[in-house]
Design a protein around this motif. Sequence first.
Motif, short mmCIF file in Angstrom:
data_model
loop_
_atom_site.label_atom_id
_atom_site.label_comp_id
_atom_site.label_asym_id
_atom_site.label_seq_id
_atom_site.Cartn_x
_atom_site.Cartn_y
_atom_site.Cartn_z
N ARG A 192 26.22 5.50 -2.73
CA ARG A 192 27.45 4.89 -3.21
C ARG A 192 27.18 3.47 -3.70
N ASP A 193 28.01 3.02 -4.62
CA ASP A 193 27.87 1.66 -5.12
C ASP A 193 28.08 0.65 -4.00
N HIS A 194 27.21 -0.34 -3.93
CA HIS A 194 27.35 -1.39 -2.95
C HIS A 194 26.55 -2.60 -3.43
N GLU A 195 26.87 -3.76 -2.90
CA GLU A 195 26.19 -4.98 -3.30
C GLU A 195 24.76 -4.96 -2.78
N THR A 196 23.80 -5.36 -3.60
CA THR A 196 22.39 -5.32 -3.21
C THR A 196 21.69 -6.63 -3.57
N VAL A 197 20.52 -6.82 -2.96
CA VAL A 197 19.59 -7.89 -3.34
C VAL A 197 18.22 -7.24 -3.46
N PRO A 198 17.29 -7.82 -4.21
CA PRO A 198 15.96 -7.20 -4.41
C PRO A 198 15.19 -7.06 -3.10
N TYR A 199 14.43 -5.98 -3.00
CA TYR A 199 13.53 -5.76 -1.86
C TYR A 199 12.17 -6.31 -2.23
N SER A 200 11.56 -7.03 -1.30
CA SER A 200 10.26 -7.62 -1.63
C SER A 200 9.33 -7.59 -0.43
N LEU A 201 8.04 -7.44 -0.73
CA LEU A 201 6.98 -7.52 0.25
C LEU A 201 5.80 -8.24 -0.39
N PRO A 202 4.88 -8.80 0.41
CA PRO A 202 3.68 -9.39 -0.18
C PRO A 202 2.88 -8.34 -0.95
N ASP A 203 2.28 -8.75 -2.05
CA ASP A 203 1.48 -7.85 -2.87
C ASP A 203 0.06 -7.82 -2.31
N LEU A 204 -0.24 -6.80 -1.51
CA LEU A 204 -1.53 -6.70 -0.84
C LEU A 204 -2.27 -5.45 -1.28
N SER A 205 -3.59 -5.50 -1.19
CA SER A 205 -4.38 -4.30 -1.42
C SER A 205 -4.37 -3.45 -0.16
N ASP A 206 -4.78 -2.19 -0.28
CA ASP A 206 -4.84 -1.34 0.92
C ASP A 206 -5.79 -1.94 1.95
N GLY A 207 -6.87 -2.53 1.49
CA GLY A 207 -7.81 -3.16 2.42
C GLY A 207 -7.18 -4.29 3.19
N GLU A 208 -6.36 -5.09 2.50
CA GLU A 208 -5.68 -6.20 3.17
C GLU A 208 -4.64 -5.68 4.14
N ARG A 209 -3.94 -4.61 3.78
CA ARG A 209 -2.96 -4.03 4.69
C ARG A 209 -3.63 -3.50 5.96
N ILE A 210 -4.73 -2.81 5.78
CA ILE A 210 -5.47 -2.28 6.94
C ILE A 210 -5.92 -3.43 7.83
N ALA A 211 -6.47 -4.48 7.22
CA ALA A 211 -6.96 -5.62 8.00
C ALA A 211 -5.84 -6.28 8.78
N ARG A 212 -4.68 -6.42 8.13
CA ARG A 212 -3.54 -7.03 8.82
C ARG A 212 -3.07 -6.16 9.98
N ALA A 213 -2.97 -4.85 9.73
CA ALA A 213 -2.51 -3.94 10.78
C ALA A 213 -3.47 -3.95 11.96
N GLU A 214 -4.76 -3.92 11.68
CA GLU A 214 -5.74 -3.89 12.77
C GLU A 214 -5.77 -5.22 13.52
N ALA A 215 -5.60 -6.33 12.80
CA ALA A 215 -5.58 -7.63 13.47
C ALA A 215 -4.37 -7.75 14.39
N MET A 216 -3.21 -7.28 13.90
CA MET A 216 -2.00 -7.31 14.73
C MET A 216 -2.17 -6.40 15.94
N ARG A 217 -2.72 -5.22 15.71
CA ARG A 217 -2.98 -4.30 16.83
C ARG A 217 -3.85 -4.96 17.88
N ASP A 218 -4.92 -5.61 17.46
CA ASP A 218 -5.85 -6.21 18.41
C ASP A 218 -5.20 -7.34 19.19
#
Length: 223
Positions: A2-28
């Motif tokens: 349904r129509d509703h007010e929105t704002v843009p969705y955004s995330l950092p532009d990362l490579s898969d390698g950077e995402r994996i590194a971040r996830a593993e660092a947070m896990r550790d």
Amino acid sequence: MRDHETVPYSLPDLSDGERIARAEAMRDRLKLRRSCRYFADTPVPRAIIEAAIEAAGSAPNGANHQPWHFAAISTPETKRAIRDAAEAEEREFYAGKAGTQWLEALGPLGTDADKPFLETAPWLVVVFAQRKGGIEEDGETQNYYVSESVGIACGLLLATLHEAGLATLTHTPSPMGFLRAICGRPDHEKPVMIVVVGHPAKDASVPAHALDKKPLSRIASWL
């Protein structure tokens, strides 16, 4: 949708390698989090607690009603009142209210009815679930997925405090109605847990049993 007010969705532009590194660092880092029962009385800046509560308040939740309240307590008198009331409940718990099986499960953790950390730690954050109130907290509007929403918020609270280099403990005396009275919260709010926050004592230790974690192969399935 349904129509509703929105704002843009955004995330950092990362490579898969950077995402994996971040996830593993947070896990550790998060795997180093342990429940601490031995705290120093070293002060902790209020700004850290404020940031952690704001992080918790960003948790996903039902209908964006944000059905939680965090009572941050640092005054000795209030901490003493909470300890006295909690230990009264804990004495009944360990005297048999819990049942044999539950007490046997707690045996390897070495816990008992004495809770000095409720006074020693510089901060107690009492988490309340708001069964009613909505985003305006009017005390009447129905809230949704309250347990799930508050549970996620508590996870973010603990993760942020750990990231800040602080020790934490979740304490859940039963029943917890006394927390509503001590913290001056309304009847439609349900106490969920006390998060104890501070620096560990110099001789702090954790039960060896607490390090026995299930491996990935037992806690996940891939379909």
